[in-house]
Design a protein around this motif. Structure first.
Motif, PDB file in Angstrom:
ATOM      1  N   ILE A   1      24.037  89.382 -37.651  1.00 29.26           N
ATOM      2  CA  ILE A   1      23.896  89.209 -36.199  1.00 29.26           C
ATOM      3  C   ILE A   1      24.562  87.920 -35.731  1.00 29.26           C
ATOM      4  CG2 ILE A   1      21.803  90.616 -36.066  1.00 29.26           C
ATOM      5  CD1 ILE A   1      20.183  88.046 -35.741  1.00 29.26           C
TER       6      ILE A   1
ATOM      7  N   THR B   1      27.039  89.020 -32.933  1.00 26.13           N
ATOM      8  CA  THR B   1      26.509  88.709 -31.604  1.00 26.13           C
ATOM      9  C   THR B   1      26.708  87.266 -31.185  1.00 26.13           C
ATOM     10  OG1 THR B   1      24.809  90.423 -31.859  1.00 26.13           O
ATOM     11  CG2 THR B   1      24.432  88.743 -30.182  1.00 26.13           C
TER      12      THR B   1
ATOM     13  N   GLN C   1      19.155  87.950 -30.123  1.00 30.30           N
ATOM     14  CA  GLN C   1      19.178  89.238 -30.811  1.00 30.30           C
ATOM     15  C   GLN C   1      17.843  89.554 -31.468  1.00 30.30           C
ATOM     16  OE1 GLN C   1      21.685  91.691 -30.841  1.00 30.30           O
ATOM     17  NE2 GLN C   1      19.880  92.772 -31.590  1.00 30.30           N
TER      18      GLN C   1
END
Length: 321
Positions: free
Chosen positions: A165, A169, A206
């Motif tokens: 992530i 992200t 996230q």
């Protein structure tokens, strides 16, 4: 210092009125215009502008960087939707669903190229900006591949998930902030602290998203909770539940992953709670939020100038939807 809301409005106007797309061939540029007209939160480009404004009045280089990062972000959305076979984006048909797979691939490709076209207009610190952006673009692709790889694995570790992530992200958010600082002429520690602020904020965001998808109140988040569970997505909650589960609990989780039972969400939530995954997720959100706020606090700029960024981070990390 301008608020996030004010800068979103300014960016939206400039972005939609200065797009460099020609009229022909319409089969590639109409889909691009279609997607961008659907809007979006514009968080990445606006934090680029906000970081720039920490050090000076927003300059033209910051606008070029902001537009470039938003074009790149939309390029990733187009290709992610194709890989995920997603039918909808922002409540409307995805590009490949509306215009066909070929148009989707080419539209994504050309939007990524136009991102570089915008960045090429930067005068200040162009070399470090391009080095950072290229590194970030590679990492985003690596993160997407890891996410896809995890779909077929049952042994994903917590460290692997956080790494995924981070790449998929948070690094683009971190890059946006650091680019805004670099094109102001700010180098070294201040730019690096803003990068760390964005990276940790992205991770916390996230993790919070994972939690809210599972435990958010439907009336608040605007959708039925448990969408990730129904899709068998490898979220933090699932990864941690598998890691903490005893043999019986693991068998129940595996059975649910192969099930379409009406009580799948309810049963999986009970296992998340039984394994402590829910509490650990909230704890990690708090941990990475603290790291983000500490990095912003360490930027050698008067606190008053950092207030809009602080308020945005608090809004994103303490949201309920």
């Amino acid at each position: 210092m301008q608020s996030f809301t004010d800068l979103v409005a300014q960016f939206e106007h400039r972005f939609t009125t200065t797009l460099p797309f020609p009229e022909s061939p319409a089969t590639i540029y109409d889909p691009c215009r279609y997607l961008l007209a659907l809007g979006g939160k514009r968080i990445r480009p606006v934090v680029c502008l906000m970081a720039n404004e920490l050090f000076m009045e927003i300059n033209e280089d910051a606008w070029h960087a902001a537009i470039g990062v938003e074009l790149f972000h939309n390029f990733t959305l187009i290709h992610d939707d194709i890989m995920d076979k997603a039918p909808l984006r922002r409540g409307q048909p995805t590009i490949h669903a509306k215009y066909g797979l070929t148009s989707g691939i080419l539209c994504g490709d050309i939007m990524g190229i136009y991102a570089y076209h915008s960045l090429a207009n930067i005068d200040t610190a162009l070399q470090p900006v391009m080095q950072l952006f290229n590194k970030t673009a590679i990492e985003v692709c690596e993160g997407q591949q890891l996410d896809m790889d995890f779909e077929t694995r049952m042994d994903v570790t917590l460290d692997e998930y956080i790494h995924m992530i981070t790449l998929k992200t948070s690094v683009l958010l971190a890059c946006s902030l650091k680019m805004g600082a670099l094109v102001s002429g700010a180098l070294g520690d201040s730019a690096n602290k803003l990068y760390e602020f964005g990276k940790n904020m992205g991770i916390a965001f996230q993790l919070q998203d994972d939690y809210l998808d599972a435990y958010g109140v439907a009336e608040v988040i605007g959708k039925q909770n448990g969408g990730d569970i129904l899709a068998n997505k490898k979220t933090f909650l699932l990864v941690k539940a598998l890691q903490n589960a005893d043999a019986s609990q693991r068998k129940q989780i595996e059975d649910l992953l192969n099930s379409s039972a009406d009580d799948k969400v309810k049963s999986m939530l009970a296992l998340f709670s039984a394994t402590g995954a829910d509490v650990l997720c909230r704890d990690l959100v708090a941990h990475y939020s603290h790291l983000a706020f500490q990095s912003l606090d360490d930027v050698a700029i008067p606190s008053k100038r950092k207030q809009p960024l602080l308020e945005l981070a608090q809004f994103l990390l303490q949201r309920e939807k």
